[in-house]
Design a protein around this motif. Structure first.
Motif, mmCIF file in Angstrom:
data_model
loop_
_atom_site.group_PDB
_atom_site.id
_atom_site.type_symbol
_atom_site.label_atom_id
_atom_site.label_comp_id
_atom_site.label_asym_id
_atom_site.label_seq_id
_atom_site.Cartn_x
_atom_site.Cartn_y
_atom_site.Cartn_z
ATOM 1 N N LEU A 166 38.048 36.137 38.738
ATOM 2 C CA LEU A 166 38.624 34.795 38.730
ATOM 3 C C LEU A 166 39.516 34.557 39.940
ATOM 4 N N ASP A 167 40.180 35.609 40.404
ATOM 5 C CA ASP A 167 41.079 35.464 41.547
ATOM 6 C C ASP A 167 41.152 36.784 42.301
ATOM 7 N N LEU A 168 40.414 36.853 43.392
ATOM 8 C CA LEU A 168 40.371 38.086 44.178
ATOM 9 C C LEU A 168 41.339 38.045 45.359
ATOM 10 N N THR A 169 42.230 37.073 45.377
ATOM 11 C CA THR A 169 43.147 36.932 46.514
ATOM 12 C C THR A 169 44.507 37.554 46.246
ATOM 13 N N LEU A 170 44.747 38.014 45.026
ATOM 14 C CA LEU A 170 46.053 38.562 44.675
ATOM 15 C C LEU A 170 46.234 39.943 45.289
ATOM 16 N N LYS A 171 47.124 40.071 46.265
ATOM 17 C CA LYS A 171 47.311 41.329 46.977
ATOM 18 C C LYS A 171 47.761 42.448 46.044
ATOM 19 N N ASN A 172 48.567 42.092 45.042
ATOM 20 C CA ASN A 172 49.066 43.123 44.136
ATOM 21 C C ASN A 172 47.959 43.722 43.272
ATOM 22 N N ASP A 173 46.811 43.043 43.232
ATOM 23 C CA ASP A 173 45.722 43.500 42.378
ATOM 24 C C ASP A 173 44.635 44.237 43.163
ATOM 25 N N THR A 195 26.710 42.083 38.670
ATOM 26 C CA THR A 195 28.067 41.531 38.688
ATOM 27 C C THR A 195 28.943 42.143 39.775
ATOM 28 N N SER A 196 29.069 43.456 39.760
ATOM 29 C CA SER A 196 30.041 44.118 40.629
ATOM 30 C C SER A 196 29.735 43.947 42.106
ATOM 31 N N ILE A 197 28.466 43.995 42.477
ATOM 32 C CA ILE A 197 28.130 43.884 43.891
ATOM 33 C C ILE A 197 28.491 42.512 44.426
ATOM 34 N N GLU A 198 28.393 41.473 43.561
ATOM 35 C CA GLU A 198 28.782 40.123 43.976
ATOM 36 C C GLU A 198 30.295 40.024 44.141
ATOM 37 N N ILE A 199 31.034 40.666 43.232
ATOM 38 C CA ILE A 199 32.499 40.695 43.355
ATOM 39 C C ILE A 199 32.891 41.424 44.637
ATOM 40 N N LEU A 200 32.201 42.514 44.927
ATOM 41 C CA LEU A 200 32.487 43.285 46.133
ATOM 42 C C LEU A 200 32.294 42.434 47.381
ATOM 43 N N LYS A 201 31.234 41.643 47.418
ATOM 44 C CA LYS A 201 30.974 40.788 48.579
ATOM 45 C C LYS A 201 32.093 39.769 48.755
ATOM 46 N N PHE A 221 32.189 50.199 50.967
ATOM 47 C CA PHE A 221 31.513 49.710 52.163
ATOM 48 C C PHE A 221 30.097 50.286 52.244
ATOM 49 N N ALA A 222 29.937 51.547 51.877
ATOM 50 C CA ALA A 222 28.613 52.173 51.878
ATOM 51 C C ALA A 222 27.702 51.482 50.867
ATOM 52 N N ALA A 223 28.276 51.191 49.693
ATOM 53 C CA ALA A 223 27.498 50.509 48.657
ATOM 54 C C ALA A 223 27.093 49.130 49.104
ATOM 55 N N LEU A 224 28.013 48.405 49.770
ATOM 56 C CA LEU A 224 27.719 47.066 50.256
ATOM 57 C C LEU A 224 26.645 47.106 51.338
#
Length: 231
Positions: A166-173, A195-201, A221-224
């Motif tokens: 929902l929010d991947l911009t939170l530095k603390n997370d 799911t996860s590969i899209e979140i990673l991108k 990075f290797a997975a991506l």
């Protein structure tokens, strides 16, 4: 039953009485081993979350009801269910025998964490559990476990991945996001691919993974890179 309960709570002006009534009913539902689906749908009914998107003149009363539903009993139930969900196959991986139970647990945890797929404004749905319980769920999901060929993604992992998405911009997370992605990568399977590969991108575009953890960054990075090559 829950529609009547909602009306009773709204008509009661005392927050203390509202809380006592709600906590007593929740305690009886848990003691009677009622299905999680019933309890989850009941919470949705009491809070009138079933499809509402527009603000109403009862907003203040609705917020008070949310505060009433947030209680120690719900925290305890959610933690118990969440810990068990860390060993429960995700809905997409569950066999026919376990599918219904996985679905009920998944729906209940999504309701209490404010990420209910059935709610048309899921991102704005209220978080009904305390921050301490959520932290314990993250810790449970990320605790060290041996991963082998029989390992599968869990209901809890899927929910937590959806929450961080929902929010991947939170530095603390950042550390938490990376830890969840690494866990998903270790297990592999449909959740990682879908799911996860899209979140990673998305995370790679918005954050500096290198600053988080060199080991985790190397893995991700290797997975991506591997995913892009396959594409």
């Amino acid at each position: 039953l829950f529609q009547i309960l909602r009306l009773c709570l709204i008509s009661t002006r005392s927050i203390a009485i509202q809380s006592k009534v709600w906590e007593a009913i929740l305690r009886e539902l848990v003691s009677a081993h009622c299905a999680l689906g019933m309890i989850g749908n009941g919470i949705m009914t009491v809070l009138s979350l079933e499809g509402e998107t527009e603000k109403t003149k009862e907003d203040e009363q609705e917020q008070l009801l949310i505060d009433v539903v947030r209680c120690r009993g719900l925290d305890e139930l959610s933690l118990e269910v969440g810990v068990a969900a860390s060993n429960l196959l995700a809905v997409g991986d569950a066999n026919e025998e376990d599918y219904v139970h996985s679905m009920e647990v998944d729906q209940f945890l999504r309701i209490v964490t404010g990420f209910n797929k059935n709610h048309c404004a899921a991102a704005a749905a209220p978080m009904l559990i305390s921050a301490s319980v959520l932290e314990q769920l993250y810790a449970t999901c990320l605790e060290h476990r041996e991963v082998d060929e029989s390992s599968s993604s869990s209901v809890l992992l899927g929910i937590l991945l959806d929450l961080v998405s929902l929010d991947l911009t939170l530095k603390n997370d950042e550390e938490r996001v990376v830890a969840l992605l690494v866990r998903s990568w270790e297990i592999g399977g449909s959740m990682w691919e879908a799911t996860s590969i899209e979140i990673l991108k998305q995370f790679n575009q918005k954050n500096d993974i290198v600053s988080v953890s060199s080991t985790a960054a190397t893995i991700l990075f290797a997975a991506l890179k591997q995913d892009r090559s396959a594409a």
